[in-house]
Design a protein around this motif. Structure first.
Motif, PDB file in Angstrom:
ATOM      1  N   MET A   1     123.352 -17.251 -35.055  1.00  0.00           N
ATOM      2  CA  MET A   1     123.332 -15.870 -34.618  1.00  0.00           C
ATOM      3  C   MET A   1     121.937 -15.453 -34.148  1.00  0.00           C
ATOM      4  N   ILE A   2     120.911 -15.893 -34.844  1.00  0.00           N
ATOM      5  CA  ILE A   2     119.551 -15.446 -34.512  1.00  0.00           C
ATOM      6  C   ILE A   2     119.184 -15.814 -33.077  1.00  0.00           C
ATOM      7  N   TYR A   3     119.554 -17.007 -32.661  1.00  0.00           N
ATOM      8  CA  TYR A   3     119.197 -17.449 -31.303  1.00  0.00           C
ATOM      9  C   TYR A   3     119.863 -16.574 -30.248  1.00  0.00           C
ATOM     10  N   GLN A   4     121.112 -16.168 -30.503  1.00  0.00           N
ATOM     11  CA  GLN A   4     121.820 -15.298 -29.556  1.00  0.00           C
ATOM     12  C   GLN A   4     121.171 -13.919 -29.485  1.00  0.00           C
ATOM     13  N   ARG A   5     120.781 -13.401 -30.638  1.00  0.00           N
ATOM     14  CA  ARG A   5     120.206 -12.062 -30.672  1.00  0.00           C
ATOM     15  C   ARG A   5     118.813 -12.029 -30.058  1.00  0.00           C
ATOM     16  N   ILE A   6     118.026 -13.080 -30.271  1.00  0.00           N
ATOM     17  CA  ILE A   6     116.711 -13.124 -29.639  1.00  0.00           C
ATOM     18  C   ILE A   6     116.882 -13.125 -28.122  1.00  0.00           C
ATOM     19  N   ARG A   7     117.737 -13.986 -27.634  1.00  0.00           N
ATOM     20  CA  ARG A   7     117.939 -14.099 -26.183  1.00  0.00           C
ATOM     21  C   ARG A   7     118.484 -12.800 -25.594  1.00  0.00           C
ATOM     22  N   LEU A  53     110.431  -7.148 -29.957  1.00  0.00           N
ATOM     23  CA  LEU A  53     111.715  -6.761 -29.379  1.00  0.00           C
ATOM     24  C   LEU A  53     112.175  -5.378 -29.843  1.00  0.00           C
ATOM     25  N   ARG A  54     111.311  -4.683 -30.593  1.00  0.00           N
ATOM     26  CA  ARG A  54     111.615  -3.337 -31.094  1.00  0.00           C
ATOM     27  C   ARG A  54     112.932  -3.309 -31.871  1.00  0.00           C
ATOM     28  N   THR A  55     113.034  -4.220 -32.815  1.00  0.00           N
ATOM     29  CA  THR A  55     114.224  -4.305 -33.646  1.00  0.00           C
ATOM     30  C   THR A  55     113.784  -4.632 -35.066  1.00  0.00           C
ATOM     31  N   LEU A  60     118.090  -9.368 -36.386  1.00  0.00           N
ATOM     32  CA  LEU A  60     117.980 -10.728 -35.846  1.00  0.00           C
ATOM     33  C   LEU A  60     118.713 -11.739 -36.723  1.00  0.00           C
ATOM     34  N   LEU A  61     118.648 -11.542 -38.034  1.00  0.00           N
ATOM     35  CA  LEU A  61     119.283 -12.471 -38.975  1.00  0.00           C
ATOM     36  C   LEU A  61     120.784 -12.222 -39.148  1.00  0.00           C
ATOM     37  N   GLY A  62     121.276 -11.141 -38.558  1.00  0.00           N
ATOM     38  CA  GLY A  62     122.701 -10.838 -38.685  1.00  0.00           C
ATOM     39  C   GLY A  62     123.043 -10.075 -39.953  1.00  0.00           C
ATOM     40  N   LEU A  63     122.036  -9.548 -40.638  1.00  0.00           N
ATOM     41  CA  LEU A  63     122.279  -8.780 -41.857  1.00  0.00           C
ATOM     42  C   LEU A  63     122.588  -7.320 -41.563  1.00  0.00           C
ATOM     43  N   SER A  64     122.358  -6.912 -40.331  1.00  0.00           N
ATOM     44  CA  SER A  64     122.611  -5.542 -39.898  1.00  0.00           C
ATOM     45  C   SER A  64     123.050  -5.575 -38.441  1.00  0.00           C
ATOM     46  N   ASP A  65     123.844  -4.600 -38.070  1.00  0.00           N
ATOM     47  CA  ASP A  65     124.235  -4.474 -36.666  1.00  0.00           C
ATOM     48  C   ASP A  65     123.459  -3.370 -35.967  1.00  0.00           C
ATOM     49  N   GLU A  66     122.486  -2.774 -36.667  1.00  0.00           N
ATOM     50  CA  GLU A  66     121.625  -1.746 -36.094  1.00  0.00           C
ATOM     51  C   GLU A  66     120.522  -2.428 -35.296  1.00  0.00           C
ATOM     52  N   LYS A  67     120.616  -2.341 -33.984  1.00  0.00           N
ATOM     53  CA  LYS A  67     119.670  -3.005 -33.095  1.00  0.00           C
ATOM     54  C   LYS A  67     118.290  -2.384 -33.113  1.00  0.00           C
ATOM     55  N   GLU A  68     118.256  -1.085 -33.091  1.00  0.00           N
ATOM     56  CA  GLU A  68     116.994  -0.367 -32.945  1.00  0.00           C
ATOM     57  C   GLU A  68     116.348  -0.095 -34.298  1.00  0.00           C
ATOM     58  N   ASP A  69     115.050  -0.173 -34.325  1.00  0.00           N
ATOM     59  CA  ASP A  69     114.294   0.260 -35.494  1.00  0.00           C
ATOM     60  C   ASP A  69     113.874   1.698 -35.207  1.00  0.00           C
TER      61      ASP A  69
END
Length: 119
Positions: A1-7, A53-55, A60-69
């Motif tokens: 999951m992390i690789y997909q979210r980084i990209r 990435l402002r997150t 990134l680890l998939g522990l949350s679906d909240e993209k924005e910090d």
């Protein structure tokens, strides 16, 4: 999951692999390896990636679906405007606020915004 979210976030933020690499302090090849799931970022790099990435690392680890910090963004915005009073971010004070008080605070905030930007 992390690789997909980084990209995905890198592309949403209109960053090349080279640009992200510079922000994190690694090579573009390292970023490419993360995105292709050949390697994973270490904890220090994960923190830098999240900031760049402002997150959050949780996203990134998939522990949350909240993209924005959002809290960090708000704090940076207020700091840029010269506002450094901590009352807004005083966790102890907020923990004592009652539900009806939250409604009053929200209504007052909306009122202030309407005064600045009347419809």
């Amino acid at each position: 999951m992390i690789y997909q979210r980084i990209r995905s976030l890198r592309k949403e933020r209109h960053l090349t692999q080279t640009m992200l690499a510079e922000k994190v302090g690694v090579s573009a090849q390292v970023v490419s390896n993360w995105e292709r799931q050949y390697t994973s970022p270490d904890l220090e790099d994960l923190s830098k990636i999240a900031y760049a990435l402002r997150t959050t690392a949780d996203y990134l680890l998939g522990l949350s679906d909240e993209k924005e910090d959002e809290m960090r963004e708000i704090k940076l915005f207020l700091k840029d405007k010269g506002y450094d009073k901590p009352v807004i971010f005083d966790k102890e004070a907020w923990l004592t606020v009652q539900p009806e008080e939250i409604n009053q605070i929200e209504n007052y905030f909306r009122f202030l915004l309407q005064q600045k930007h009347p419809s």
